[in-house]
Design a protein around this motif. Sequence first.
Motif, PDB file in Angstrom:
ATOM      1  N   TYR A 114     -11.028  -4.373  14.403  1.00  0.00           N
ATOM      2  CA  TYR A 114     -10.274  -5.494  13.848  1.00  0.00           C
ATOM      3  C   TYR A 114      -8.927  -4.994  13.329  1.00  0.00           C
ATOM      4  O   TYR A 114      -8.703  -3.779  13.202  1.00  0.00           O
ATOM      5  CB  TYR A 114     -11.062  -6.172  12.724  1.00  0.00           C
ATOM      6  N   THR A 115      -8.016  -5.932  13.038  1.00  0.00           N
ATOM      7  CA  THR A 115      -6.692  -5.570  12.535  1.00  0.00           C
ATOM      8  C   THR A 115      -6.670  -5.657  11.014  1.00  0.00           C
ATOM      9  O   THR A 115      -7.395  -6.453  10.411  1.00  0.00           O
ATOM     10  CB  THR A 115      -5.607  -6.493  13.104  1.00  0.00           C
ATOM     11  N   ARG A 116      -5.835  -4.832  10.402  1.00  0.00           N
ATOM     12  CA  ARG A 116      -5.705  -4.877   8.946  1.00  0.00           C
ATOM     13  C   ARG A 116      -5.059  -6.183   8.501  1.00  0.00           C
ATOM     14  O   ARG A 116      -5.483  -6.809   7.529  1.00  0.00           O
ATOM     15  CB  ARG A 116      -4.860  -3.696   8.457  1.00  0.00           C
ATOM     16  N   ASP A 117      -4.022  -6.613   9.218  1.00  0.00           N
ATOM     17  CA  ASP A 117      -3.294  -7.835   8.875  1.00  0.00           C
ATOM     18  C   ASP A 117      -3.413  -8.842  10.006  1.00  0.00           C
ATOM     19  O   ASP A 117      -3.776  -8.497  11.138  1.00  0.00           O
ATOM     20  CB  ASP A 117      -1.806  -7.520   8.626  1.00  0.00           C
ATOM     21  N   GLU A 118      -3.105 -10.090   9.716  1.00  0.00           N
ATOM     22  CA  GLU A 118      -3.085 -11.122  10.751  1.00  0.00           C
ATOM     23  C   GLU A 118      -2.070 -10.728  11.821  1.00  0.00           C
ATOM     24  O   GLU A 118      -0.973 -10.250  11.513  1.00  0.00           O
ATOM     25  CB  GLU A 118      -2.719 -12.473  10.145  1.00  0.00           C
ATOM     26  N   LYS A 124       4.595  -4.563  12.988  1.00  0.00           N
ATOM     27  CA  LYS A 124       3.717  -3.413  12.825  1.00  0.00           C
ATOM     28  C   LYS A 124       2.395  -3.826  12.192  1.00  0.00           C
ATOM     29  O   LYS A 124       2.351  -4.669  11.292  1.00  0.00           O
ATOM     30  CB  LYS A 124       4.383  -2.344  11.950  1.00  0.00           C
ATOM     31  N   ASN A 125       1.316  -3.243  12.675  1.00  0.00           N
ATOM     32  CA  ASN A 125      -0.013  -3.559  12.189  1.00  0.00           C
ATOM     33  C   ASN A 125      -0.893  -2.319  12.347  1.00  0.00           C
ATOM     34  O   ASN A 125      -0.431  -1.281  12.838  1.00  0.00           O
ATOM     35  CB  ASN A 125      -0.592  -4.739  12.974  1.00  0.00           C
ATOM     36  N   ASP A 174      -2.048   2.947  14.300  1.00  0.00           N
ATOM     37  CA  ASP A 174      -0.828   2.172  14.064  1.00  0.00           C
ATOM     38  C   ASP A 174      -0.350   1.588  15.391  1.00  0.00           C
ATOM     39  O   ASP A 174      -0.255   2.316  16.389  1.00  0.00           O
ATOM     40  CB  ASP A 174       0.273   3.062  13.482  1.00  0.00           C
ATOM     41  N   PHE A 175      -0.076   0.275  15.418  1.00  0.00           N
ATOM     42  CA  PHE A 175       0.372  -0.324  16.675  1.00  0.00           C
ATOM     43  C   PHE A 175       1.266  -1.529  16.405  1.00  0.00           C
ATOM     44  O   PHE A 175       1.293  -2.075  15.295  1.00  0.00           O
ATOM     45  CB  PHE A 175      -0.824  -0.732  17.537  1.00  0.00           C
TER      46      PHE A 175
END
Length: 242
Positions: A114-118, A124-125, A174-175
Motif C-alpha cells: 500500500y502507499t503511505r499517502d493518497e 512523491k510517495n 520511494d516512487f
Amino acid sequence: MKMKLLLFLCSVLWTSADGSAPVLHEDLAMTGCSDSDGEKMFALDAEEIWFADFKKGEGVYPQPPFIDPIRYQEGVYESAVANQQICRTNLQIRREAMKGTPLKRDPPSTPMLYTRDEVELGEKNILICHVSGFYPAPVNVSWTKNGQKVTEGTSINVPYPSKDSTFTQISRLDFIPQLGDIYSCSVEHPALTEPHTKIFDVELNNPQPSVGPAVFCGVGLTIGLLGVAVGTFFLIKGNECS
C-alpha cells in the motif's frame, strides 16, 4: 542455510499520574546476530525508537524529530558493537548444543502492499510492503518497476518480534506514481518454495477524480427533482380539497 540466533530481553513498565490506575507499557530491547550481520534495537509500545546500523557504523533514530523522540546517552552504539561479539560466542555454543535438531520454519503471510499517502500522479510517495508471521528472521524483499528490478530508494527495517514468536518486517520504496506504471514487491524466505509477490498498478489504484463529483452531482440532482415532484403532488391535492 546457517541458523541465525536471536536473543531477546523484554521488560514491562508501569506508570501512573495523579494517583490514577497504572498504565501498562512494553519496553523491548532486542539483540541478534549471525556469522555475517547483527541487530540491536530498542522499542517502546511496539514503536521502534533506536537501532544500530552496523553497515554505516552508527545508531539511528527512525522516528521523525517533531515528535520529540527518546534519546540515549553516548556510547549506546559502542555497547551494541561489543555485544555482537558476545552474541556470536553464544551462537557457536547453541549450534553445538542444537546440532541435528530440525529448525522451525514459519512462512510469511502474503505481503500487504500500500502507499503511505493518497496517490496523486506526479507527486512523491512511498510504497510500503508489510510482511509478517515468519520465522526465523529475516526475509528478503525485492522491488520491480515495470518488470525491471529497483534498488534505488528502497529500505527495510530490522525484524520486529511478535508475541507469537514470529517476526514482522517492513520494506519501503520511494516512487513518483505515473499512469500505467506497475510495481511489485517480492518476499523470499527459507520456508517458501517460491517468492510471495504483490502487485501495485498505479492506473488501477488511482480512480479518475471526475468520478466522485459526477456521482455526487447526479445523486443531488435526483433528490432535488424528487423533492419538486412531491411538492407539486401535495400542492395539487390541496387545491382539490379547497
